[in-house]
Scaffold this motif. Structure first.
Motif, PDB file in Angstrom:
ATOM      1  N   THR A  57      99.552  24.644  10.607  1.00  0.00           N
ATOM      2  CA  THR A  57      99.834  23.653   9.579  1.00  0.00           C
ATOM      3  C   THR A  57      98.545  23.013   9.082  1.00  0.00           C
ATOM      4  O   THR A  57      98.384  22.779   7.876  1.00  0.00           O
ATOM      5  CB  THR A  57     100.775  22.560  10.135  1.00  0.00           C
ATOM      6  N   ALA A  58      97.625  22.746   9.992  1.00  0.00           N
ATOM      7  CA  ALA A  58      96.333  22.154   9.612  1.00  0.00           C
ATOM      8  C   ALA A  58      95.385  23.192   9.017  1.00  0.00           C
ATOM      9  O   ALA A  58      94.297  22.846   8.565  1.00  0.00           O
ATOM     10  CB  ALA A  58      95.673  21.502  10.828  1.00  0.00           C
ATOM     11  N   GLN A  59      95.791  24.465   9.014  1.00  0.00           N
ATOM     12  CA  GLN A  59      95.014  25.586   8.495  1.00  0.00           C
ATOM     13  C   GLN A  59      93.637  25.667   9.150  1.00  0.00           C
ATOM     14  O   GLN A  59      92.601  25.673   8.506  1.00  0.00           O
ATOM     15  CB  GLN A  59      94.910  25.503   6.973  1.00  0.00           C
ATOM     16  N   ARG A  60      93.678  25.727  10.495  1.00  0.00           N
ATOM     17  CA  ARG A  60      92.463  25.826  11.303  1.00  0.00           C
ATOM     18  C   ARG A  60      92.509  27.054  12.180  1.00  0.00           C
ATOM     19  O   ARG A  60      93.551  27.406  12.729  1.00  0.00           O
ATOM     20  CB  ARG A  60      92.323  24.599  12.209  1.00  0.00           C
ATOM     21  N   ASN A  61      91.366  27.715  12.352  1.00  0.00           N
ATOM     22  CA  ASN A  61      91.225  28.803  13.314  1.00  0.00           C
ATOM     23  C   ASN A  61      91.160  28.197  14.715  1.00  0.00           C
ATOM     24  O   ASN A  61      90.901  26.996  14.860  1.00  0.00           O
ATOM     25  CB  ASN A  61      89.942  29.599  13.025  1.00  0.00           C
ATOM     26  N   PRO A  62      91.356  28.986  15.765  1.00  0.00           N
ATOM     27  CA  PRO A  62      91.280  28.436  17.122  1.00  0.00           C
ATOM     28  C   PRO A  62      89.944  27.773  17.449  1.00  0.00           C
ATOM     29  O   PRO A  62      89.892  26.850  18.254  1.00  0.00           O
ATOM     30  CB  PRO A  62      91.500  29.656  18.016  1.00  0.00           C
ATOM     31  N   ASP A  63      88.861  28.214  16.817  1.00  0.00           N
ATOM     32  CA  ASP A  63      87.561  27.596  17.087  1.00  0.00           C
ATOM     33  C   ASP A  63      87.359  26.291  16.318  1.00  0.00           C
ATOM     34  O   ASP A  63      86.326  25.645  16.453  1.00  0.00           O
ATOM     35  CB  ASP A  63      86.424  28.570  16.792  1.00  0.00           C
ATOM     36  N   GLY A  64      88.326  25.891  15.492  1.00  0.00           N
ATOM     37  CA  GLY A  64      88.250  24.629  14.761  1.00  0.00           C
ATOM     38  C   GLY A  64      87.796  24.761  13.325  1.00  0.00           C
ATOM     39  O   GLY A  64      87.869  23.803  12.557  1.00  0.00           O
ATOM     40  N   SER A  65      87.325  25.933  12.919  1.00  0.00           N
ATOM     41  CA  SER A  65      86.885  26.117  11.536  1.00  0.00           C
ATOM     42  C   SER A  65      88.098  26.258  10.614  1.00  0.00           C
ATOM     43  O   SER A  65      89.188  26.644  11.047  1.00  0.00           O
ATOM     44  CB  SER A  65      85.991  27.353  11.428  1.00  0.00           C
ATOM     45  N   ALA A  66      87.910  25.946   9.346  1.00  0.00           N
ATOM     46  CA  ALA A  66      88.998  26.024   8.375  1.00  0.00           C
ATOM     47  C   ALA A  66      89.267  27.476   7.996  1.00  0.00           C
ATOM     48  O   ALA A  66      88.386  28.324   8.072  1.00  0.00           O
ATOM     49  CB  ALA A  66      88.643  25.218   7.132  1.00  0.00           C
TER      50      ALA A  66
END
Length: 147
Positions: A43-52
């Motif tokens: 939902t936040a459109q983030r990869n597992p490493d935190g990047s968009a």
């Protein structure tokens, strides 16, 4: 992607000593928590490493086009499923929707329409373990084992 070997090393022996019914109960709670965490990350459109996520390509249309977030249906319980038993937990996309998820997960080529052109999609990691997920697993294990 975060490595879960250290979790397996310290908790594996303790989990093996649990009865199968207790392991299944633990797996159910972990699967639910991981599915919820993955849904929130998508939902936040983030990869597992935190990047968009990579943004969508621009459209040829002129004027203002309002778009909903990517993967809006994909993150629902109908498609993002958790499976568990006494031996393990898995959270992911199964059956027909798995192909679409795989194309985005690895940035593969696919057709837009049945007879349409092939397009190379950007890599958007839908599934994977973030550091928050590893902490969630650790906390869930500790909470279950101390009860």
């Amino acid at each position: 992607m975060t490595d879960l070997n250290h979790v397996e090393r310290w908790a594996g022996v303790l989990i093996e000593k649990l009865a199968p019914a207790e392991r299944k109960k633990l797996a159910r709670s972990l699967a639910t928590d991981l599915r919820r965490s993955t849904r929130e990350r998508i939902t936040a459109q983030r990869n597992p490493d935190g990047s968009a996520y990579a943004p969508r390509r621009g459209q040829a249309k002129t004027g203002r086009v309002r778009r909903k977030a990517m993967f809006q249906k994909l993150r629902t319980t109908k498609y993002l499923k958790s499976k568990y038993n006494a031996k393990g937990v898995s959270v992911g996309f199964f059956d027909r929707i798995a192909k679409l998820a795989r194309v985005h997960q690895f940035g593969l080529r696919d057709r837009i329409a049945r007879r349409g052109p092939q397009v190379k999609y950007e890599r958007r990691e839908l599934l994977g373990f973030s550091t928050q997920d590893v902490n969630l697993i650790n906390d869930g294990l500790i909470e279950h084992l101390t009860r």
